[in-house]
Design a protein around this motif. Structure first.
Motif, mmCIF file in Angstrom:
data_model
loop_
_atom_site.group_PDB
_atom_site.id
_atom_site.type_symbol
_atom_site.label_atom_id
_atom_site.label_comp_id
_atom_site.label_asym_id
_atom_site.label_seq_id
_atom_site.Cartn_x
_atom_site.Cartn_y
_atom_site.Cartn_z
ATOM 1 N N TRP A 57 28.650 88.713 91.697
ATOM 2 C CA TRP A 57 28.697 87.336 91.204
ATOM 3 C C TRP A 57 29.626 87.176 90.004
ATOM 4 O O TRP A 57 29.795 86.069 89.467
ATOM 5 C CB TRP A 57 27.304 86.801 90.884
ATOM 6 N N SER A 58 30.294 88.240 89.581
ATOM 7 C CA SER A 58 31.217 88.139 88.451
ATOM 8 C C SER A 58 32.390 87.212 88.767
ATOM 9 O O SER A 58 32.921 86.537 87.886
ATOM 10 C CB SER A 58 31.726 89.519 88.049
ATOM 11 N N VAL A 59 32.768 87.153 90.051
ATOM 12 C CA VAL A 59 33.855 86.251 90.450
ATOM 13 C C VAL A 59 33.438 84.806 90.225
ATOM 14 O O VAL A 59 34.213 83.988 89.728
ATOM 15 C CB VAL A 59 34.242 86.488 91.934
ATOM 16 N N ALA A 60 32.190 84.490 90.557
ATOM 17 C CA ALA A 60 31.697 83.116 90.392
ATOM 18 C C ALA A 60 31.679 82.715 88.918
ATOM 19 O O ALA A 60 32.126 81.620 88.556
ATOM 20 C CB ALA A 60 30.303 82.976 91.001
ATOM 21 N N THR A 61 31.189 83.600 88.063
ATOM 22 C CA THR A 61 31.168 83.253 86.631
ATOM 23 C C THR A 61 32.587 83.195 86.071
ATOM 24 O O THR A 61 32.872 82.386 85.185
ATOM 25 C CB THR A 61 30.316 84.246 85.812
ATOM 26 N N GLY A 62 33.463 84.032 86.597
ATOM 27 C CA GLY A 62 34.864 83.972 86.170
ATOM 28 C C GLY A 62 35.499 82.639 86.543
ATOM 29 O O GLY A 62 36.254 82.049 85.756
ATOM 30 N N LEU A 63 35.183 82.150 87.735
ATOM 31 C CA LEU A 63 35.710 80.841 88.149
ATOM 32 C C LEU A 63 35.147 79.710 87.280
ATOM 33 O O LEU A 63 35.853 78.762 86.938
ATOM 34 C CB LEU A 63 35.417 80.588 89.633
ATOM 35 N N VAL A 64 33.876 79.819 86.936
ATOM 36 C CA VAL A 64 33.273 78.818 86.037
ATOM 37 C C VAL A 64 33.979 78.858 84.684
ATOM 38 O O VAL A 64 34.311 77.817 84.108
ATOM 39 C CB VAL A 64 31.751 79.050 85.878
ATOM 40 N N GLY A 65 34.240 80.034 84.176
ATOM 41 C CA GLY A 65 34.953 80.179 82.905
ATOM 42 C C GLY A 65 36.351 79.588 82.968
ATOM 43 O O GLY A 65 36.805 78.908 82.040
ATOM 44 N N LEU A 66 37.051 79.850 84.093
ATOM 45 C CA LEU A 66 38.390 79.269 84.270
ATOM 46 C C LEU A 66 38.341 77.749 84.333
ATOM 47 O O LEU A 66 39.197 77.065 83.768
ATOM 48 C CB LEU A 66 39.041 79.823 85.538
ATOM 49 N N ALA A 67 37.336 77.215 85.024
ATOM 50 C CA ALA A 67 37.191 75.761 85.105
ATOM 51 C C ALA A 67 36.948 75.169 83.722
ATOM 52 O O ALA A 67 37.502 74.116 83.378
ATOM 53 C CB ALA A 67 36.056 75.394 86.057
ATOM 54 N N MET A 68 36.150 75.845 82.922
ATOM 55 C CA MET A 68 35.877 75.358 81.564
ATOM 56 C C MET A 68 37.142 75.402 80.711
ATOM 57 O O MET A 68 37.422 74.471 79.956
ATOM 58 C CB MET A 68 34.752 76.168 80.922
ATOM 59 N N LEU A 69 37.924 76.472 80.830
ATOM 60 C CA LEU A 69 39.181 76.544 80.081
ATOM 61 C C LEU A 69 40.169 75.487 80.557
ATOM 62 O O LEU A 69 40.909 74.905 79.761
ATOM 63 C CB LEU A 69 39.788 77.945 80.189
ATOM 64 N N GLY A 70 40.173 75.223 81.859
ATOM 65 C CA GLY A 70 41.025 74.161 82.395
ATOM 66 C C GLY A 70 40.635 72.799 81.834
ATOM 67 O O GLY A 70 41.494 71.988 81.465
ATOM 68 N N ALA A 71 39.317 72.558 81.754
ATOM 69 C CA ALA A 71 38.838 71.301 81.176
ATOM 70 C C ALA A 71 39.223 71.207 79.701
ATOM 71 O O ALA A 71 39.643 70.148 79.219
ATOM 72 C CB ALA A 71 37.325 71.191 81.341
ATOM 73 N N ALA A 72 39.107 72.312 78.982
ATOM 74 C CA ALA A 72 39.486 72.322 77.559
ATOM 75 C C ALA A 72 40.978 72.051 77.401
ATOM 76 O O ALA A 72 41.395 71.301 76.516
ATOM 77 C CB ALA A 72 39.116 73.657 76.919
ATOM 78 N N ALA A 73 41.788 72.641 78.280
ATOM 79 C CA ALA A 73 43.230 72.412 78.216
ATOM 80 C C ALA A 73 43.552 70.954 78.518
ATOM 81 O O ALA A 73 44.400 70.342 77.853
ATOM 82 C CB ALA A 73 43.954 73.326 79.213
ATOM 83 N N PHE A 74 42.867 70.359 79.497
ATOM 84 C CA PHE A 74 43.094 68.954 79.834
ATOM 85 C C PHE A 74 42.730 68.042 78.665
ATOM 86 O O PHE A 74 43.491 67.138 78.317
ATOM 87 C CB PHE A 74 42.289 68.572 81.079
ATOM 88 N N VAL A 75 41.588 68.276 78.053
ATOM 89 C CA VAL A 75 41.159 67.463 76.906
ATOM 90 C C VAL A 75 42.130 67.651 75.741
ATOM 91 O O VAL A 75 42.490 66.687 75.056
ATOM 92 C CB VAL A 75 39.703 67.800 76.500
ATOM 93 N N GLY A 76 42.571 68.881 75.526
ATOM 94 C CA GLY A 76 43.560 69.135 74.467
ATOM 95 C C GLY A 76 44.864 68.410 74.738
ATOM 96 O O GLY A 76 45.483 67.848 73.826
#
Length: 142
Positions: free
Chosen positions: A30-49
């Motif tokens: 399940w490390s891939v799933a949490t990694g994808l969640v982390g990437l999605a969160m960083l993508g959201a942070a980049a979009f807001v920035g």
């Protein structure tokens, strides 16, 4: 405000990345799933920035446009011996609302004043720039 939201999203994503790293070390699937969640969160942070950056740049561009209009008004006032009307600015390419806005804002800042005598005489609001009235002409205008 948007910058703080971006930083908040990054801060919240840190535990997700920690969990992902621990899951990779432990060999969990399940490390891939949490990694994808982390990437999605960083993508959201980049979009807001990016949205914060865009808003800041738009504000700077609006200030630059206003200062450019102010310079054009001052050049027109110098050409017209210290007075400008909205119609003068429309004739050089300003929109009516822009011309009124910049002249009113300059009057509030004390750069110019409404010439009541000229306004009463012509029926058109005339803005006077006392510093741009040629020497000796100021008594004739009053």
């Amino acid at each position: 405000m948007l910058i703080l939201a971006s930083l908040g999203i990054i801060a919240i994503s840190l535990p997700v990345w920690f969990i992902t790293i621990m899951a990779v070390i432990a060999g969990r699937g399940w490390s891939v799933a949490t990694g994808l969640v982390g990437l999605a969160m960083l993508g959201a942070a980049a979009f807001v920035g990016y949205m914060a950056y865009s808003a800041l740049m738009e504000e700077k561009m609006e200030d630059a446009r206003y200062h450019n209009m102010e310079r054009q008004v001052l050049a027109m006032a110098k050409k017209n011996k210290g007075s400008v009307t909205v119609a003068d600015l429309i004739n050089v390419g300003f929109e009516s609302s822009q011309a009124e806005m910049v002249l009113d804002r300059m009057a509030r800042k004390g750069i110019c004043e409404i010439n009541l005598e000229a306004t009463e005489h012509t029926g058109i609001i005339t803005y006077s720039f006392p510093e741009l009235i040629p020497f000796g002409l100021e008594k004739q205008i009053e």
